[in-house]
Design a protein around this motif. Structure first.
Motif, mmCIF file in Angstrom:
data_model
loop_
_atom_site.group_PDB
_atom_site.id
_atom_site.type_symbol
_atom_site.label_atom_id
_atom_site.label_comp_id
_atom_site.label_asym_id
_atom_site.label_seq_id
_atom_site.Cartn_x
_atom_site.Cartn_y
_atom_site.Cartn_z
ATOM 1 N N LYS A 37 -30.477 18.311 -38.410
ATOM 2 C CA LYS A 37 -29.053 17.979 -38.502
ATOM 3 C C LYS A 37 -28.314 18.408 -37.241
ATOM 4 C CE LYS A 37 -28.622 18.274 -43.562
ATOM 5 N NZ LYS A 37 -28.017 19.058 -44.676
ATOM 6 N N GLY A 38 -28.757 19.523 -36.652
ATOM 7 C CA GLY A 38 -28.115 20.042 -35.458
ATOM 8 C C GLY A 38 -28.471 19.292 -34.192
ATOM 9 N N ASN A 180 -28.900 30.470 -21.524
ATOM 10 C CA ASN A 180 -29.630 30.239 -20.273
ATOM 11 C C ASN A 180 -30.278 28.855 -20.155
ATOM 12 O OD1 ASN A 180 -32.017 30.404 -21.833
ATOM 13 N ND2 ASN A 180 -32.169 32.612 -21.505
ATOM 14 N N ALA A 181 -30.135 28.032 -21.181
ATOM 15 C CA ALA A 181 -30.815 26.734 -21.188
ATOM 16 C C ALA A 181 -30.401 25.827 -20.031
ATOM 17 C CB ALA A 181 -30.561 26.020 -22.515
ATOM 18 N N ARG A 182 -29.120 25.871 -19.682
ATOM 19 C CA ARG A 182 -28.646 24.949 -18.650
ATOM 20 C C ARG A 182 -29.332 25.187 -17.308
ATOM 21 N NH1 ARG A 182 -27.471 19.942 -18.696
ATOM 22 N NH2 ARG A 182 -27.226 19.451 -16.513
ATOM 23 N N SER A 183 -29.674 26.454 -17.010
ATOM 24 C CA SER A 183 -30.333 26.759 -15.744
ATOM 25 C C SER A 183 -31.716 26.115 -15.666
ATOM 26 C CB SER A 183 -30.459 28.277 -15.558
ATOM 27 O OG SER A 183 -31.318 28.850 -16.537
ATOM 28 N N VAL A 184 -32.354 25.948 -16.816
ATOM 29 C CA VAL A 184 -33.678 25.326 -16.867
ATOM 30 C C VAL A 184 -33.554 23.830 -16.572
ATOM 31 C CG1 VAL A 184 -35.746 24.994 -18.273
ATOM 32 C CG2 VAL A 184 -34.360 27.043 -18.586
ATOM 33 N N ILE A 185 -32.539 23.213 -17.129
ATOM 34 C CA ILE A 185 -32.290 21.791 -16.876
ATOM 35 C C ILE A 185 -31.908 21.564 -15.416
ATOM 36 C CG2 ILE A 185 -30.884 19.793 -17.511
ATOM 37 C CD1 ILE A 185 -32.823 20.791 -19.711
ATOM 38 N N GLU A 206 -26.170 24.989 -36.574
ATOM 39 C CA GLU A 206 -25.212 25.274 -35.512
ATOM 40 C C GLU A 206 -25.928 25.732 -34.243
ATOM 41 O OE1 GLU A 206 -22.010 25.324 -33.327
ATOM 42 O OE2 GLU A 206 -22.093 24.521 -35.360
ATOM 43 N N ALA A 207 -27.003 26.497 -34.401
ATOM 44 C CA ALA A 207 -27.768 26.965 -33.246
ATOM 45 C C ALA A 207 -28.383 25.787 -32.491
ATOM 46 C CB ALA A 207 -28.864 27.928 -33.696
ATOM 47 N N ALA A 208 -28.934 24.836 -33.240
ATOM 48 C CA ALA A 208 -29.519 23.648 -32.611
ATOM 49 C C ALA A 208 -28.444 22.811 -31.932
ATOM 50 C CB ALA A 208 -30.248 22.810 -33.664
ATOM 51 N N ARG A 209 -27.295 22.687 -32.576
ATOM 52 C CA ARG A 209 -26.197 21.902 -32.006
ATOM 53 C C ARG A 209 -25.688 22.531 -30.701
ATOM 54 N NH1 ARG A 209 -23.415 21.487 -36.236
ATOM 55 N NH2 ARG A 209 -24.080 19.380 -36.768
ATOM 56 N N GLU A 210 -25.548 23.853 -30.726
ATOM 57 C CA GLU A 210 -25.070 24.559 -29.538
ATOM 58 C C GLU A 210 -26.064 24.407 -28.385
ATOM 59 O OE1 GLU A 210 -23.545 29.046 -28.238
ATOM 60 O OE2 GLU A 210 -24.179 28.634 -30.305
ATOM 61 N N LEU A 211 -27.334 24.483 -28.706
ATOM 62 C CA LEU A 211 -28.369 24.328 -27.686
ATOM 63 C C LEU A 211 -28.339 22.922 -27.093
ATOM 64 C CD1 LEU A 211 -30.702 25.980 -26.452
ATOM 65 C CD2 LEU A 211 -32.203 24.955 -28.155
ATOM 66 N N LYS A 212 -28.212 21.930 -27.958
ATOM 67 C CA LYS A 212 -28.187 20.555 -27.471
ATOM 68 C C LYS A 212 -26.941 20.293 -26.629
ATOM 69 C CE LYS A 212 -29.306 15.851 -28.809
ATOM 70 N NZ LYS A 212 -29.760 14.974 -29.905
ATOM 71 N N ASN A 213 -25.815 20.811 -27.063
ATOM 72 C CA ASN A 213 -24.588 20.651 -26.282
ATOM 73 C C ASN A 213 -24.738 21.260 -24.893
ATOM 74 O OD1 ASN A 213 -23.123 19.255 -28.214
ATOM 75 N ND2 ASN A 213 -22.282 21.112 -29.135
ATOM 76 N N VAL A 215 -27.636 21.721 -23.237
ATOM 77 C CA VAL A 215 -28.584 20.902 -22.474
ATOM 78 C C VAL A 215 -27.917 19.635 -21.947
ATOM 79 C CG1 VAL A 215 -30.645 19.446 -22.694
ATOM 80 C CG2 VAL A 215 -30.653 21.771 -23.614
ATOM 81 N N LEU A 216 -27.066 19.044 -22.777
ATOM 82 C CA LEU A 216 -26.411 17.791 -22.396
ATOM 83 C C LEU A 216 -25.057 18.007 -21.736
ATOM 84 C CD1 LEU A 216 -27.232 15.620 -25.544
ATOM 85 C CD2 LEU A 216 -28.488 15.775 -23.398
ATOM 86 N N LEU A 217 -24.695 19.281 -21.542
ATOM 87 C CA LEU A 217 -23.404 19.625 -20.938
ATOM 88 C C LEU A 217 -22.232 19.046 -21.693
ATOM 89 C CD1 LEU A 217 -23.597 19.563 -17.030
ATOM 90 C CD2 LEU A 217 -22.959 21.434 -18.528
ATOM 91 N N ARG A 218 -22.252 19.181 -23.024
ATOM 92 C CA ARG A 218 -21.181 18.641 -23.841
ATOM 93 C C ARG A 218 -20.188 19.703 -24.280
ATOM 94 N NH1 ARG A 218 -23.840 14.049 -27.824
ATOM 95 N NH2 ARG A 218 -24.646 12.723 -26.183
ATOM 96 N N GLY A 219 -20.407 20.918 -23.795
ATOM 97 C CA GLY A 219 -19.447 21.980 -24.113
ATOM 98 C C GLY A 219 -19.232 22.136 -25.597
#
Length: 223
Positions: A37-38, A180-185, A206-213, A215-219
């Motif tokens: 869902k996230g 720290n995910a964004r630095s990997v991307i 919520e954790a999955a959603r935050e991670l995806k946001n 990674v995709l720079l969706r803030g």
């Protein structure tokens, strides 16, 4: 159940969730449903460690999680266990450097997804030659999930591979969080793989959603 056909490996790697029973604070089935869902894009079944299920119990558990993934169109990858992957018709297999020959696994699984963990350019090159669909590079940051994990390496190898023109899909592995995910991307990875960042969160969705946001720079937007 219909097998999920991958359309774009790089897109599937965006938020790659890995888990087994030992990793989850809550019921694994519930965690997986919330993670989907996230916004997770790929799931790897990794049932290892002290007290891990074996035999029929492991197979039955894998089938339950596979059923959830199939119902939501999420590809289901099995860690290391080729026999299990074939018996349940999983979408693919992920192996480490000590889990056998990538060439042999490719010959056994046919056109299913093959992921290979790599720690050097040489290992990446061999994975490509063996028919890997993607490579996992890491551990990027320190992790306690794997007792035999190598020391954290950061992102230099990912950057080096991209600078040298390697186009194979890359997912970062090890100690990755939404912080720290964004630095990997930004280093050149196509996605991030996580275990505890989702499996041990109080709210896996919520954790999955935050991670995806991240990674995709969706803030703070909603997916």
């Amino acid at each position: 159940m219909q097998r999920v056909e991958p359309v774009n490996m790089k897109e599937l790697l965006k938020v790659y969730f890995i888990a087994g029973r030992n990793n989850c604070l809550q019921q694994p089935e519930k965690v997986l449903i919330e993670a989907i869902k996230g916004g997770i894009t790929l799931f790897q079944f990794r049932e290892k460690g002290k007290g891990a299920l074996e035999g029929k119990d492991k197979t039955d558990f894998a089938r339950r999680l596979l059923s959830i993934c199939r119902a939501h169109g999420i590809p289901f990858i099995v860690n290391d266990d080729v026999n299990l992957a074939l018996s349940i018709d999983a979408d693919g297999v992920h192996i480490g450097q000590d889990d056998g020959s990538a060439e042999e696994v490719r010959s056994r699984i046919g056109d299913k997804i093959l992921g290979v963990s790599a720690h050097s350019e040489e290992e990446v090159r061999h994975a490509i030659e063996s028919g890997a669909d993607y490579v996992g590079i890491g551990p990027i940051f320190s992790t306690k999930t794997k007792e035999d994990a190598n020391p954290a390496r950061g992102t230099p190898l990912i950057k080096e591979l991209r600078l040298k023109g390697y186009a194979i899909p890359i997912v970062g592995i090890g100690g990755i969080t939404s912080v720290n995910a964004r630095s990997v991307i930004e280093a050149g990875a196509d996605g991030v793989s996580v275990i505890t960042a989702i499996s041990r969160a109080e709210n896996p969705e919520e954790a999955a959603r935050e991670l995806k946001n991240t990674v995709l720079l969706r803030g703070g937007t909603t997916i």
